[in-house]
Scaffold this active site. Structure first.
Site, mmCIF file in Angstrom:
data_model
loop_
_atom_site.group_PDB
_atom_site.id
_atom_site.type_symbol
_atom_site.label_atom_id
_atom_site.label_comp_id
_atom_site.label_asym_id
_atom_site.label_seq_id
_atom_site.Cartn_x
_atom_site.Cartn_y
_atom_site.Cartn_z
ATOM 1 N N LYS A 38 52.491 43.992 41.157
ATOM 2 C CA LYS A 38 53.003 44.760 42.301
ATOM 3 C C LYS A 38 54.401 45.306 41.952
ATOM 4 O O LYS A 38 54.622 45.689 40.810
ATOM 5 C CB LYS A 38 52.997 43.891 43.559
ATOM 6 C CG LYS A 38 51.645 43.185 43.734
ATOM 7 C CD LYS A 38 51.469 42.489 45.029
ATOM 8 C CE LYS A 38 50.130 41.765 45.006
ATOM 9 N NZ LYS A 38 49.677 41.356 46.307
ATOM 10 N N GLY B 273 48.137 37.312 49.350
ATOM 11 C CA GLY B 273 49.524 36.875 49.554
ATOM 12 C C GLY B 273 49.716 35.946 50.747
ATOM 13 O O GLY B 273 50.845 35.716 51.170
ATOM 14 N N SER C 109 45.192 35.120 46.928
ATOM 15 C CA SER C 109 45.715 33.748 46.925
ATOM 16 C C SER C 109 45.139 32.870 45.810
ATOM 17 O O SER C 109 44.954 31.668 45.978
ATOM 18 C CB SER C 109 45.485 33.090 48.290
ATOM 19 O OG SER C 109 46.253 33.762 49.272
ATOM 20 N N GLU D 282 46.836 46.982 49.411
ATOM 21 C CA GLU D 282 48.178 47.469 49.794
ATOM 22 C C GLU D 282 48.230 48.987 49.758
ATOM 23 O O GLU D 282 48.906 49.610 50.572
ATOM 24 C CB GLU D 282 49.245 46.826 48.888
ATOM 25 C CG GLU D 282 49.505 45.386 49.299
ATOM 26 C CD GLU D 282 49.867 44.445 48.158
ATOM 27 O OE1 GLU D 282 50.322 44.911 47.103
ATOM 28 O OE2 GLU D 282 49.671 43.218 48.340
ATOM 29 N N ASN E 132 48.326 41.355 38.651
ATOM 30 C CA ASN E 132 48.860 42.512 39.373
ATOM 31 C C ASN E 132 50.271 42.145 39.823
ATOM 32 O O ASN E 132 50.442 41.377 40.763
ATOM 33 C CB ASN E 132 47.967 42.824 40.581
ATOM 34 C CG ASN E 132 48.576 43.900 41.467
ATOM 35 O OD1 ASN E 132 49.426 44.671 41.015
ATOM 36 N ND2 ASN E 132 48.145 43.959 42.715
ATOM 37 N N HIS F 88 43.591 49.220 45.820
ATOM 38 C CA HIS F 88 44.114 47.897 46.204
ATOM 39 C C HIS F 88 44.417 47.927 47.700
ATOM 40 O O HIS F 88 44.818 48.964 48.245
ATOM 41 C CB HIS F 88 45.377 47.595 45.404
ATOM 42 C CG HIS F 88 45.873 46.201 45.624
ATOM 43 N ND1 HIS F 88 46.683 45.876 46.687
ATOM 44 C CD2 HIS F 88 45.650 45.049 44.943
ATOM 45 C CE1 HIS F 88 46.942 44.563 46.637
ATOM 46 N NE2 HIS F 88 46.322 44.047 45.591
ATOM 47 N N GLU G 271 38.530 41.689 47.316
ATOM 48 C CA GLU G 271 39.803 41.145 47.775
ATOM 49 C C GLU G 271 39.874 41.231 49.299
ATOM 50 O O GLU G 271 40.226 42.288 49.849
ATOM 51 C CB GLU G 271 40.954 41.953 47.195
ATOM 52 C CG GLU G 271 41.035 41.911 45.693
ATOM 53 C CD GLU G 271 42.475 42.052 45.236
ATOM 54 O OE1 GLU G 271 42.969 41.106 44.622
ATOM 55 O OE2 GLU G 271 43.097 43.069 45.536
HETATM 56 P P1 PGA Z 1 47.919 37.379 45.650
HETATM 57 O O1 PGA Z 1 47.655 38.940 45.464
HETATM 58 O O2 PGA Z 1 47.299 36.672 44.475
HETATM 59 O O3 PGA Z 1 49.408 37.259 45.683
HETATM 60 O O4 PGA Z 1 47.254 36.958 46.915
HETATM 61 C C1 PGA Z 1 46.413 39.386 45.060
HETATM 62 C C2 PGA Z 1 46.407 40.860 44.821
HETATM 63 O O5 PGA Z 1 47.357 41.481 44.399
HETATM 64 O O6 PGA Z 1 45.405 41.473 45.023
#
Ligand code: PGA
Length: 273
Positions: free
Chosen positions: A31, A194, A234, A118, A29, A116, A188
């Site tokens: 983003k 992140g 992560s 976010e 992903n 997601h 998640e």
């Molecule tokens: P990340 O993001 O691996 O940077 O923690 C995970 C995600 O986009 O769900």
């Protein structure tokens, strides 16, 4: 309740993108990173790094604006599927700035990331909107990757199970139909995305088992056993292998570590058969 038919062998061979849980799935992903030229550059470095061994299923979710370039640059790599990070629940209309599921299909997407954290937390997406997006994805022929997970406060309060169950319940009406056989779930935890913070292995197993049990109870054992549950938050090249050993972890959803061709190819290597 109607059950999905994706478990019969005929359907499995008919659709090369059908995901069997035995095959691990690794999702990137990106983003809001990597526009069209960076996408081309990434693929130029990444594709040659893929080994000749049996690869896991790889799904790439670039920004929508990079999908067409990605689709054209994937070439012979039929094990790689493309997805859009978000769609609107209407297929057309006066919705400035949005992308429809049919538009995503027209530029090569086969999957849609839905719900997601976010989207839920930065853009205020509700469970109801997530349900509408799942519904529209399936109607348009996109396979939804539905994300669920709790915030830190919800975990500390002991509400993890309730929150995940509510998120799952909100889309139940969409997955009890045979058209939805290619759905995937991703657990998640919001606080792990992140942040470099990983849940304990037993916390991940508990959440994945909750999702698996929910599926078994609501849609039956046969159907539910074919639906992959990915872990995201992560993930990196150092923890991928251990995460993939956990029970009911059928793959990984990778954010930050998927932006670098070398790191992402190492994660893929840990999931290779
Ligand atoms: P990340 O993001 O691996 O940077 O923690 C995970 C995600 O986009 O769900």
């Amino acid at each position: 309740m109607k059950h999905c038919l994706m478990n019969n062998d005929e359907n499995k061979t008919e659709d090369r993108k059908t995901i069997k849980v035995k095959t691990k799935t690794i999702v990137a992903n990106w983003k809001m990173h990597h526009g069209p030229s960076e996408t081309r550059e990434f693929l130029g470095k990444f594709l040659p790094l893929l080994s000749e061994r049996d690869l896991p299923r790889i799904l790439l979710f670039p920004p929508a604006i990079s999908l067409e370039v990605m689709s054209a640059s994937i070439g012979k790599h039929t094990d790689i599927g493309l997805g859009i990070q978000n769609i609107y629940w209407e297929l057309e209309g006066a919705f400035t700035g949005e992308h429809s599921a049919t538009m995503a299909v027209s530029v090569g997407a086969e999957f849609a990331l839905i719900g997601h954290s976010e989207r839920r937390h930065l853009f205020g997406e509700s469970n109801h909107q997530v349900k509408n997006k799942v519904s529209t994805s399936i109607t348009a022929g996109l396979k939804p990757v539905v994300c669920v997970g709790e915030t830190k406060i919800e975990r500390v309060r002991g509400d993890t199970e309730t929150i995940i169950t509510q998120q799952l319940d909100s889309i139940l009406s969409e997955i009890s139909d045979q058209k939805s056989g290619s759905i995937l779930f991703a657990y998640e935890p919001v606080w792990a995305i992140g942040t470099g913070m990983l849940p304990e292995p037993d916390e991940i197993e508990e959440a994945h088992s909750l999702i698996r049990m929910w599926m078994k109870e609501k849609i039956g054992e046969v159907f539910s056993s074919s639906i992959p549950i990915l872990y995201g938050g992560s993930v990196n090249e150092n923890n991928a292998k251990d995460l993939l050993k956990l029970s009911n972890v059928d793959g990984l959803l990778v954010g930050g570590a998927s932006l670098d061709p070398m790191s992402f190819s190492k994660i893929i290597e840990s999931a290779s058969l």
